[in-house]
Design an enzyme around this catalytic site. Sequence first.
Site, PDB file in Angstrom:
ATOM      1  CB  CYS A 132       4.727 -36.043 -50.951  1.00 24.92           C
ATOM      2  SG  CYS A 132       3.355 -37.138 -51.328  1.00 24.92           S
ATOM      3  CB  SER A 189       2.853 -45.901 -44.769  1.00 25.23           C
ATOM      4  OG  SER A 189       3.813 -44.878 -44.782  1.00 25.23           O
ATOM      5  CB  CYS A 237       5.360 -34.235 -47.009  1.00 20.20           C
ATOM      6  SG  CYS A 237       4.447 -34.913 -45.601  1.00 20.20           S
ATOM      7  CG  ASN A 296      10.399 -42.762 -56.472  1.00 22.88           C
ATOM      8  OD1 ASN A 296      11.360 -43.293 -57.017  1.00 22.88           O
ATOM      9  ND2 ASN A 296       9.689 -43.385 -55.551  1.00 22.88           N
ATOM     10  CD  GLU A 350      -2.370 -42.200 -60.033  1.00 21.59           C
ATOM     11  OE1 GLU A 350      -2.278 -41.994 -61.246  1.00 21.59           O
ATOM     12  OE2 GLU A 350      -1.470 -41.898 -59.232  1.00 21.59           O
ATOM     13  CB  SER A 394       6.646 -40.860 -43.545  1.00 20.81           C
ATOM     14  OG  SER A 394       5.982 -41.764 -44.381  1.00 20.81           O
ATOM     15  CG  HIS A 401      10.794 -38.747 -44.683  1.00 22.19           C
ATOM     16  ND1 HIS A 401      11.130 -39.981 -45.193  1.00 22.19           N
ATOM     17  CD2 HIS A 401       9.484 -38.579 -44.997  1.00 22.19           C
ATOM     18  CE1 HIS A 401      10.070 -40.522 -45.780  1.00 22.19           C
ATOM     19  NE2 HIS A 401       9.068 -39.694 -45.678  1.00 22.19           N
ATOM     20  N   GLY A 409      -2.698 -40.111 -49.893  1.00 24.12           N
ATOM     21  CA  GLY A 409      -3.389 -39.721 -48.670  1.00 24.12           C
ATOM     22  C   GLY A 409      -2.734 -40.190 -47.392  1.00 24.12           C
ATOM     23  CD  GLU A 410      -1.087 -39.910 -42.404  1.00 32.34           C
ATOM     24  OE1 GLU A 410       0.046 -39.800 -42.875  1.00 32.34           O
ATOM     25  OE2 GLU A 410      -1.411 -40.865 -41.668  1.00 32.34           O
ATOM     26  CB  CYS A 468       0.442 -49.593 -52.986  1.00 33.18           C
ATOM     27  SG  CYS A 468       0.766 -47.975 -52.321  1.00 33.18           S
ATOM     28  CB  CYS A 482      -2.359 -35.837 -48.868  1.00 37.84           C
ATOM     29  SG  CYS A 482      -1.783 -36.305 -47.214  1.00 37.84           S
ATOM     30  CB  CYS A 542       7.096 -44.074 -52.577  1.00 44.24           C
ATOM     31  SG  CYS A 542       6.844 -45.582 -51.743  1.00 44.24           S
TER      32      CYS A 542
HETATM   33  N1  SAH Z   1       0.693 -40.462 -46.012  1.00 44.14           N
HETATM   34  C1  SAH Z   1       1.354 -41.637 -45.637  1.00 44.14           C
HETATM   35  C2  SAH Z   1       1.255 -42.752 -46.664  1.00 44.14           C
HETATM   36  C3  SAH Z   1       1.413 -42.360 -48.114  1.00 44.14           C
HETATM   37  S1  SAH Z   1       2.979 -41.793 -48.605  1.00 44.14           S
HETATM   38  C4  SAH Z   1       2.800 -41.348 -45.289  1.00 44.14           C
HETATM   39  O1  SAH Z   1       3.254 -40.237 -45.496  1.00 44.14           O
HETATM   40  O2  SAH Z   1       3.444 -42.254 -44.739  1.00 44.14           O
HETATM   41  C5  SAH Z   1       3.902 -43.303 -48.760  1.00 44.14           C
HETATM   42  C6  SAH Z   1       5.390 -43.125 -48.646  1.00 44.14           C
HETATM   43  O3  SAH Z   1       5.935 -42.476 -49.798  1.00 44.14           O
HETATM   44  C7  SAH Z   1       5.818 -42.285 -47.450  1.00 44.14           C
HETATM   45  O4  SAH Z   1       6.891 -42.859 -46.760  1.00 44.14           O
HETATM   46  C8  SAH Z   1       6.252 -41.010 -48.113  1.00 44.14           C
HETATM   47  O5  SAH Z   1       7.107 -40.285 -47.298  1.00 44.14           O
HETATM   48  C9  SAH Z   1       6.890 -41.526 -49.379  1.00 44.14           C
HETATM   49  N2  SAH Z   1       7.099 -40.518 -50.414  1.00 44.14           N
HETATM   50  C10 SAH Z   1       6.370 -39.408 -50.634  1.00 44.14           C
HETATM   51  N3  SAH Z   1       6.872 -38.718 -51.681  1.00 44.14           N
HETATM   52  C11 SAH Z   1       7.941 -39.393 -52.140  1.00 44.14           C
HETATM   53  C12 SAH Z   1       8.854 -39.207 -53.219  1.00 44.14           C
HETATM   54  N4  SAH Z   1       8.765 -38.168 -54.039  1.00 44.14           N
HETATM   55  N5  SAH Z   1       9.826 -40.136 -53.400  1.00 44.14           N
HETATM   56  C13 SAH Z   1       9.901 -41.223 -52.598  1.00 44.14           C
HETATM   57  N6  SAH Z   1       9.058 -41.464 -51.574  1.00 44.14           N
HETATM   58  C14 SAH Z   1       8.088 -40.563 -51.336  1.00 44.14           C
HETATM   59 FE1  SF4 Z   2       0.445 -36.854 -47.442  1.00 40.65          FE
HETATM   60 FE2  SF4 Z   2       2.128 -38.916 -46.992  1.00 40.65          FE
HETATM   61 FE3  SF4 Z   2       2.455 -37.285 -49.132  1.00 40.65          FE
HETATM   62 FE4  SF4 Z   2       2.961 -36.361 -46.676  1.00 40.65          FE
HETATM   63  S1  SF4 Z   2       4.032 -38.046 -47.731  1.00 40.65           S
HETATM   64  S2  SF4 Z   2       1.794 -35.296 -48.287  1.00 40.65           S
HETATM   65  S3  SF4 Z   2       1.376 -37.402 -45.479  1.00 40.65           S
HETATM   66  S4  SF4 Z   2       0.732 -38.653 -48.768  1.00 40.65           S
END
Ligand code: SAH
Ligand code: SF4
Length: 355
Positions: free
Chosen positions: A120, A201, A117, A299, A93, A223, A225, A169-170, A106, A113, A342
């Site tokens: 996510c 990111s 986390c 979210n 996506e 990220s 958190h 993804g990362e 984006c 991934c 996100c």
């Molecule tokens: N893997 C990378 C980039 C993709 S995630 C990373 O983790 O940074 C992009 C952003 O969305 C990150 O800051 C992540 O922590 C955030 N994110 C993931 N799940 C989320 C959720 N359910 N609600 C809001 N932000 C979220």
């Molecule tokens: Fe992967 Fe980023 Fe989601 Fe963590 S927040 S699972 S690193 S996409």
Amino acid sequence: MPTTRLQLPSIGLTELQELISLEGLPKFRAKQIMDWRNKGVLNPENMGNIPQNIRQWLKDTLCCEPLTLSAKQCSEDGTRKYLFTLPSGKNIETVLIPESERGTVCVSSQVGCVLDCPFCHTGTQKFEANLSAGEIVAQVLAVKEDLRQHPMQEDLHHDVTHLVYMGMGEPMANEQGLHQSLAMLMSEEGLHISRRRITVSTSGLTPQITQLGEAYPVNLAISLHSAINSERDILVPINIKYPLEILRECLNTYPLAHQRHITLEYLLLDGINDREEDIQALVNFVNPERERINLIRFNPYPNSPYSGTPTERMNSFAKSLISKGIRATVRRSRGQDIMAACGQLKSSNTTKTTS
Ligand code: SAH
Ligand code: SF4
């Protein structure tokens, strides 16, 4: 297999010129093909000034269109979410977030991934593949093409100006795809997007962050958190490998463009990381000269195990940080009605099994 061929979205001008010359075809055609490519036109049949024999050669030689647009959803706020299918049949996506002065794409860097986390949606999906540079760049080109075919409403920007690697993804776990895609996106003969308009990111793979700073010093978003190791170990499990002390050292040396800062993303989860001691830990961790905090609203997605901090407490969390000399903003969530925000991206039904 088409995937092992060079891909038109990421090929360099010199490389294409060499290939064309080897074939005995006129070298100047390479530049014309690049001009089409950079506009988002990847199908040789739509390259008006290219003769049929060269169109055919292109199709035979390169993988011209590594992505197929399978679905598109448009949000009430102008956000567009695209589902692309790779030659392997896997889906990814991409999201376009339009504003009055800019259009931000984006991009995804992996299918699923490698990390997981717990807050996510992408993290719940099984890791399936790294995206190639061509597949990353093709996401941007496909959005450009879509914007030409279906222009944005007038009060919103009509083109792609900014890029964030914040999709599925990362990116740091796909270093080759990341670096090679940046090479094309930033180069003069490619899309020529300035480092100031690109943000990567990451959840915090420190060796790769340092490498990125040396090779392509784009904007960095972490990220974070949580600024408490025991808490971050759970929320962002890569913290077990690269804890806050290591992250701190790494951030101290990341090169910043003039008047730019590192963004520390902080997702506020009700009762988890939004307490007084979390504020104190942040105050101890953050370097206010170089870093800013971006507070993110959680979210939700189906069966997500957390709930977000209510708006009022988000605002007081921000105020509290600001009063302690830390710059903090609350991120406006976009495209939530189409699950484009996100952490909501998920392209398949393959779910990680927990043992
Ligand atoms: N893997 C990378 C980039 C993709 S995630 C990373 O983790 O940074 C992009 C952003 O969305 C990150 O800051 C992540 O922590 C955030 N994110 C993931 N799940 C989320 C959720 N359910 N609600 C809001 N932000 C979220
Ligand atoms: Fe992967 Fe980023 Fe989601 Fe963590 S927040 S699972 S690193 S996409």
